[in-house]
Design an enzyme around this catalytic site. Structure first.
Site, PDB file in Angstrom:
ATOM      1  CB  SER A   1      28.767  44.222  24.232  1.00  0.00           C
ATOM      2  OG  SER A   1      29.737  43.230  23.950  1.00  0.00           O
ATOM      3  CD  GLU A  54      26.817  43.548  32.521  1.00  0.00           C
ATOM      4  OE1 GLU A  54      26.550  42.805  31.806  1.00  0.00           O
ATOM      5  OE2 GLU A  54      27.017  44.676  32.205  1.00  0.00           O
TER       6      GLU A  54
HETATM    7  O1  KIV Z   1      27.651  41.421  25.506  1.00  0.00           O
HETATM    8  C1  KIV Z   1      28.529  41.492  26.308  1.00  0.00           C
HETATM    9  O2  KIV Z   1      29.511  41.405  25.705  1.00  0.00           O
HETATM   10  C2  KIV Z   1      28.432  40.775  27.931  1.00  0.00           C
HETATM   11  C3  KIV Z   1      29.517  40.978  28.532  1.00  0.00           C
HETATM   12  C4  KIV Z   1      29.465  42.452  28.821  1.00  0.00           C
HETATM   13  C5  KIV Z   1      29.537  40.016  29.781  1.00  0.00           C
HETATM   14  O3  KIV Z   1      27.365  40.075  28.132  1.00  0.00           O
END
Ligand code: KIV
Length: 276
Positions: A57, A193
């Site tokens: 993310s 998720e």
């Molecule tokens: O990339 C990320 O931060 C994640 C979370 C949303 C679980 O995979």
């Protein structure tokens, strides 16, 4: 020998895979957050977060991309190194980015880099039954693995947007079967998720390994959110499961502590954060 791990704050022993399994057995909620640098990692650790994820993310919240697809292994290693320097107790998990685990050998090489260069303690990869071979191969080499199911952001262009997954019964059954197969292949944690709460509950009850949810309802073993979302600094429309803890606390450490307390007290997620 092993002195470094033991000395890291005997009053706050470092979290490891066994701690997380024991927390599941004891029905103690596991509080997890993402982090991308040392300063935030320190704050998140001090607040009592059990698991810190360096999520891909970061491609969206740090690098400003629309998706996680452009993130590279080098980006992940760099941010994992930064985060590792801020932690003393929390368990450190790093994401394997898009296309970094297309074969068992490539997955092994990249997870070794994340662990040796980045100091990750576990790697996370997205995928269902198609990843079983990869998870088996990593487990064979004692690489701890978190398997990410439900909404898989790296597949956003294939699925056509960030949408709730597992709403129809066939898809929900397949997800539960995939979760079990990934556990049997050696996954140490399953992350779910954006799925209906009932799917989160069923998968959690059917597995021995901890299940961490993000938009997966209250009846999972732990919760995770993107740090910048709980601090209200992410741009754009927020998913339903996000709660901005800055609104009620007004300062960063207070907001992180309020989130951890809410997870531990099971007041987060509330019904308005959940999918049916
Ligand atoms: O990339 C990320 O931060 C994640 C979370 C949303 C679980 O995979």
């Amino acid at each position: 020998m092993y002195a470094q791990l033991q000395q890291r704050g005997m009053d706050r022993p470092p979290v490891n895979v066994s701690t997380l399994r024991q927390m599941k057995a004891d029905k103690q909620p596991i509080a997890c957050l993402t982090a991308y640098d040392a300063s935030f990692a320190w704050l998140v650790d001090q607040a009592g977060t059990d698991l810190v994820l360096v999520g891909d993310s970061l491609g969206m919240v740090v690098q400003g991309h629309d998706t996680t697809v452009p993130v590279t292994v080098d980006d992940m290693i760099y941010h994992t190194q930064l985060v590792s320097r801020g932690l003393s107790r929390a368990f450190l998990v790093a994401d394997m980015p898009f296309m970094s685990y297309t074969s068992p050998q490539q997955a092994l090489e990249n997870s070794v880099r994340l662990m040796q260069e980045g100091a990750a303690m576990m790697v996370k990869l997205e995928g269902g039954s198609s990843q079983i071979r990869i998870v088996e191969y990593l487990a064979l080499h004692d690489i701890p693995v978190c398997a990410h199911l439900g909404l898989k952001p790296q597949s956003v262009h294939k699925i056509g947007g960030f949408k709730v997954q597992g709403r129809d019964a066939t898809q929900a059954r397949q997800m539960a079967a995939d979760a079990k197969a990934l556990q049997d292949a050696g996954a140490d944690i399953v992350l779910l998720e954006c799925v209906p709460s009932e799917v989160g509950k069923q998968v959690t009850e059917s597995l021995d390994v901890p299940v961490i949810g993000i938009g997966a309802g209250p009846e999972v073993d732990g919760q995770i959110l993107v740090l910048y979302d709980i601090l209200g600094i992410t741009q754009g429309r927020m998913p339903r499961f996000v709660h901005n803890y800055m609104n009620e606390t007004g300062d960063i450490s207070g907001a992180i502590a309020a989130y951890v307390e809410a997870v531990k007290a099971r007041t987060y997620p509330a019904p308005e954060h959940c999918f049916s």
